[in-house]
Scaffold this motif. Structure first.
Motif, PDB file in Angstrom:
ATOM      1  N   SER A  55       0.840  -1.199   0.000  1.00  0.00           N
ATOM      2  CA  SER A  55       0.000   0.000   0.000  1.00  0.00           C
ATOM      3  C   SER A  55       0.876   1.251   0.000  1.00  0.00           C
ATOM      4  N   ARG A  56       0.236   2.389  -0.256  1.00  0.00           N
ATOM      5  CA  ARG A  56       0.910   3.676  -0.089  1.00  0.00           C
ATOM      6  C   ARG A  56       0.580   4.184   1.303  1.00  0.00           C
ATOM      7  N   ALA A  80      -4.336  11.108   3.920  1.00  0.00           N
ATOM      8  CA  ALA A  80      -4.712  10.044   2.986  1.00  0.00           C
ATOM      9  C   ALA A  80      -5.310  10.620   1.704  1.00  0.00           C
ATOM     10  N   ARG A  81      -6.163  11.628   1.822  1.00  0.00           N
ATOM     11  CA  ARG A  81      -6.785  12.229   0.644  1.00  0.00           C
ATOM     12  C   ARG A  81      -5.748  12.936  -0.224  1.00  0.00           C
ATOM     13  N   GLY A 116      -2.544  12.261  -0.295  1.00  0.00           N
ATOM     14  CA  GLY A 116      -1.677  11.226  -0.854  1.00  0.00           C
ATOM     15  C   GLY A 116      -2.309  10.496  -2.014  1.00  0.00           C
ATOM     16  N   ARG A 117      -3.617  10.386  -2.012  1.00  0.00           N
ATOM     17  CA  ARG A 117      -4.311   9.722  -3.122  1.00  0.00           C
ATOM     18  C   ARG A 117      -4.468  10.649  -4.318  1.00  0.00           C
ATOM     19  N   PHE A 118      -4.656  11.952  -4.034  1.00  0.00           N
ATOM     20  CA  PHE A 118      -4.921  12.906  -5.113  1.00  0.00           C
ATOM     21  C   PHE A 118      -3.643  13.327  -5.830  1.00  0.00           C
ATOM     22  N   ASP A 119      -2.667  13.865  -5.084  1.00  0.00           N
ATOM     23  CA  ASP A 119      -1.421  14.347  -5.681  1.00  0.00           C
ATOM     24  C   ASP A 119      -0.336  14.367  -4.605  1.00  0.00           C
TER      25      ASP A 119
END
Length: 316
Positions: free
Chosen positions: A16-17, A67-68, A70-73
């Motif tokens: 996972s990231r 988390a948001r 890291g998922r977006f940019d």
């Protein structure tokens, strides 16, 4: 126990990231999680205002925002890279010396203050390292018993500093021979060169040598808007201790003891421009150029030419 529980928890996940904010535990935690096969992103706290300026702040909310982002940019997090465990352990030796030196200074200043309050005076040419041996001559008899523990403590601290410095020299010689390349520059010794190598770690981590200045926080901040572009202080990002060491080297280069060089001439010319804080700004500017020079020497392995761009001064 904390390492074991963290290892157990993250080993249960598929690859996972993992995004975490930089902090006191992020070095060992990021290395541990990365060793388990996960992608680790360490967010730079200086650039995550959505977290540290939030009116409704909690660990759960902070984690969700990380988390948001890291998922977006990922670039919005301005990721940082921690030193390797070995480099971090070696750097502790320099930090230990810094702490011991501060203790030596504090103890010697306290001894001088106590003697002065009793009407005595210890000559200023007796430095902290020699104070433990030479101070007894100047201490009033009424204070001898009270100050003796401080003198013993000072002597012990001086001995410890010398032992740490021997270990630093050995570390430079045996594990980090590239530091010798950096010490070609006047004013740069074992402590600064070793700190520079351990902090940067990889000489190829930057696209340009000039990027070393911003990385160490020695470039001005900007707050431009419309026609407004005020002159601001430096960012002071990056490693505080290495920045301080480079500034000390810069002070030496610009002092009357500094050897003639392109860097010294440039700094003195900058300091002579006559503005109110010209000298202070010149010191920081020379420290920034010094960081670029050290990285360039490390990369190229060339012999340092102090007057590559200038003619040596003519003897009178």
């Amino acid at each position: 126990m904390r390492n074991a529980s963290s290892k157990h928890a993250f080993s249960q996940w598929s690859r996972s990231r993992v995004v975490m904010e930089v902090g006191v535990h992020s070095p060992w935690a990021s290395h541990l999680v990365e060793s388990l096969g996960h992608e680790v992103i360490v967010a730079n706290a200086r650039h995550v205002r959505a977290i540290y300026q939030c009116d409704n702040k909690s660990d759960r909310i902070d984690a969700e925002k990380l988390a948001r982002l890291g998922r977006f940019d990922v670039e919005l997090l301005r990721p940082i890279r921690h030193r390797s465990p070995q480099a971090q352990a070696d750097l502790v030796l320099i930090k230990t010396r810094t702490f011991l030196v501060s203790q030596r200074t504090a103890t010697s200043n306290r001894i001088r203050c106590l003697v002065k309050n009793a009407g005595g005076r210890i000559p200023s040419d007796i430095g902290p390292a020699a104070l433990a041996k030479r101070a007894r001559t100047y201490i009033p008899r009424i204070l001898e018993e009270a100050i003796e523990p401080l003198l013993r403590q000072l002597a012990f601290t001086v001995t410890q500093i010398r032992e740490v410095e021997k270990k630093i020299r050995k570390l430079c010689r045996d594990r980090y021979p590239e530091t010798a390349q950096l010490r070609q520059v006047d004013g740069v010794g074992e402590i600064t060169s070793l700190s520079f190598v351990l902090t940067i770690e990889d000489p190829g981590r930057f696209d340009r040598c000039r990027d070393a200045g911003p990385y160490l926080g020695m470039v001005p901040r900007r707050d431009a808007s419309g026609q407004r572009d005020p002159e601001l202080p430096i960012t002071k990002a990056g490693d505080k201790q290495l920045r301080w060491l480079l500034v000390q080297c810069s002070q030496r280069i610009l002092s009357r003891f500094g050897k003639d060089s392109d860097l010294r001439r440039w700094g003195l010319e900058l300091a002579a421009r006559g503005k109110k804080k010209a000298r202070k700004r010149a010191v920081v500017a020379v420290a920034r150029k010094l960081a670029v020079l050290l990285l360039s020497l490390w990369r190229s392995g060339e012999e340092y030419e102090s007057l590559r761009n200038s003619q040596p001064a003519q003897a009178a």
